[in-house]
Design a protein around this motif. Structure first.
Motif, PDB file in Angstrom:
ATOM      1  N   GLY A  45      68.772  44.579 112.444  1.00 39.26           N
ATOM      2  CA  GLY A  45      67.815  43.617 112.979  1.00 39.26           C
ATOM      3  C   GLY A  45      68.487  42.297 113.277  1.00 39.26           C
ATOM      4  N   THR A  46      67.687  41.238 113.298  1.00 34.32           N
ATOM      5  CA  THR A  46      68.209  39.916 113.620  1.00 34.32           C
ATOM      6  C   THR A  46      68.654  39.140 112.390  1.00 34.32           C
ATOM      7  OG1 THR A  46      65.979  39.010 113.558  1.00 34.32           O
ATOM      8  CG2 THR A  46      66.817  39.737 115.708  1.00 34.32           C
ATOM      9  N   ILE A  91      75.445  48.534 115.510  1.00 35.16           N
ATOM     10  CA  ILE A  91      76.629  47.783 115.125  1.00 35.16           C
ATOM     11  C   ILE A  91      77.643  48.769 114.523  1.00 35.16           C
ATOM     12  CG2 ILE A  91      75.792  47.235 112.804  1.00 35.16           C
ATOM     13  CD1 ILE A  91      77.072  44.477 113.160  1.00 35.16           C
ATOM     14  N   THR A  92      78.910  48.534 114.826  1.00 32.46           N
ATOM     15  CA  THR A  92      80.008  49.267 114.202  1.00 32.46           C
ATOM     16  C   THR A  92      80.999  48.217 113.702  1.00 32.46           C
ATOM     17  OG1 THR A  92      79.687  51.157 115.666  1.00 32.46           O
ATOM     18  CG2 THR A  92      81.810  50.996 114.561  1.00 32.46           C
ATOM     19  N   ILE A  93      81.492  48.400 112.471  1.00 28.36           N
ATOM     20  CA  ILE A  93      82.393  47.409 111.874  1.00 28.36           C
ATOM     21  C   ILE A  93      83.604  48.112 111.279  1.00 28.36           C
ATOM     22  CG2 ILE A  93      82.633  45.573 110.155  1.00 28.36           C
ATOM     23  CD1 ILE A  93      79.558  45.333 110.212  1.00 28.36           C
ATOM     24  N   TRP A  94      84.792  47.603 111.622  1.00 30.48           N
ATOM     25  CA  TRP A  94      86.045  48.098 111.055  1.00 30.48           C
ATOM     26  C   TRP A  94      86.774  46.944 110.381  1.00 30.48           C
ATOM     27  CZ3 TRP A  94      84.763  49.153 116.204  1.00 30.48           C
ATOM     28  CH2 TRP A  94      84.518  50.486 116.508  1.00 30.48           C
ATOM     29  N   LEU A 120      78.940  45.164 118.731  1.00 32.24           N
ATOM     30  CA  LEU A 120      77.481  45.142 118.790  1.00 32.24           C
ATOM     31  C   LEU A 120      77.010  45.827 120.063  1.00 32.24           C
ATOM     32  CD1 LEU A 120      77.197  41.381 117.932  1.00 32.24           C
ATOM     33  CD2 LEU A 120      76.557  43.224 116.395  1.00 32.24           C
ATOM     34  N   TYR A 121      75.941  46.595 119.952  1.00 30.31           N
ATOM     35  CA  TYR A 121      75.339  47.271 121.100  1.00 30.31           C
ATOM     36  C   TYR A 121      73.889  46.824 121.194  1.00 30.31           C
ATOM     37  CZ  TYR A 121      79.083  50.511 119.745  1.00 30.31           C
ATOM     38  OH  TYR A 121      80.268  51.053 119.382  1.00 30.31           O
TER      39      TYR A 121
END
Length: 71
Positions: free
Chosen positions: A23-24, A1-4, A51-52
């Protein structure tokens, strides 16, 4: 996950996560601080999540949030 986090005029003010393995379940929070270590101004912000998965697929999520001051 990457968040900006983006400000109201579209500038990236904070990158919360960069290719973080998740995780979930769980929680990631933003404390209102920008990448320069300063408190961001009150207002509406865009949270952009990428999300990847293990197969290489990506999903993008865009949500708004409001940053306010607790009195």
């Amino acid at each position: 996950i990457t968040i900006w986090i983006f400000d109201p005029i579209g500038r990236i003010i904070r990158q919360i996560a960069s290719n973080l393995l998740v995780g979930t379940s769980g929680c990631i929070t933003w404390d209102g601080i920008n990448d320069q270590g300063q408190r961001a101004r009150m207002g509406i912000y865009l949270v952009y999540v990428r999300l990847y998965d293990m197969e290489g697929s990506t999903k993008q999520i865009k949500k708004t949030c409001v940053l306010s001051v607790k009195k």
